[in-house]
Scaffold this active site. Sequence first.
Site, PDB file in Angstrom:
ATOM      1  N   SER A   1       0.878  -1.174   0.000  1.00 28.98           N
ATOM      2  CA  SER A   1       0.000   0.000   0.000  1.00 28.98           C
ATOM      3  C   SER A   1       0.906   1.211   0.000  1.00 28.98           C
ATOM      4  O   SER A   1       2.079   1.119   0.400  1.00 28.98           O
ATOM      5  CB  SER A   1      -0.876   0.022   1.252  1.00 28.98           C
TER       6      SER A   1
ATOM      7  N   TYR B   1      -2.952  -0.008  10.381  1.00 28.62           N
ATOM      8  CA  TYR B   1      -2.822  -0.310   8.951  1.00 28.62           C
ATOM      9  C   TYR B   1      -1.418   0.014   8.469  1.00 28.62           C
ATOM     10  O   TYR B   1      -0.775  -0.784   7.772  1.00 28.62           O
ATOM     11  CB  TYR B   1      -3.857   0.479   8.161  1.00 28.62           C
TER      12      TYR B   1
END
Length: 283
Positions: free
Chosen positions: A142, A155
């Site tokens: 990501s 995250y």
Amino acid sequence: MRPLDVRGRTTVITGAASGMGAEVARELSRRGARLALVDRNAEGLAAVAATLAGAGHTTHVVDLSDDEAVAALGHEVEASHPHAQALVTCAGSSMLGDIDQLTMAEMRWLMDVNLWGTVNVTKTLLPALRREPAAHITHLVSIYGLAAPAGRIPYAMSKFAVRGFTEALRHELEGSTVSVGAVYPAGVKTGIILHGRYAAAIDPAVADRAAQAQAAMYHTEPADAARRIVEATVRRRTRTMIGREARLVDVLARITPNHYWAPMRRPLRDAIDTTTPIDSSPR
């Protein structure tokens, strides 16, 4: 490294019941690949499998945080697909919340899903991949494995860790038949933020508003991202950016590693602010 020929050869895809995993499965099936689809969602796997071109695909309902289940998956894949040559790890989830709102259990859960699930399935399938004359592992990371935003601590932790695992594994396998690459998507309209979790301490209405605001910032179509991911796997690329935001964040984090949050703060902080309650008083 010579590219992979996916026609008639097997790729294992985790998180294949929805989102990027499903899109990658469809793209690979159009290219003639055989697929081993892995997810904990049995209904979603069956629905995706029904949309795939070609034959020889298998579905495997597995919780990647369960060591015994992942070990069994390794045996199932080898039995059904004795020549698996690629692994694409798309399984993952999201978590909204500031550090004061999050519990340790919530943060550990996300690490189990995003990090340890990736490590577990990679370690399990690596012996089979090593036996192939050429094989590739693609981990979806990501942009939050490049730059860490406020409001997304679990995250970002998980994605920085997946990035580190991917790079270390690539170096460890240097000179072998197995190559390893990381893909850094940004702004892909898969719905991960809408279907992800949020800290239990957050008002659900506030969490939904924050998720909707961030989802509205995404621009890349999932099918376009899937083509890039498949191409990165076929070409055995070590680092792939998807979306204009990914390229910008990559450059920004390298140019000013101590201050990249300043230009990112306004659009992202506003989108993921879960601290401001909604005014529900009568008008």
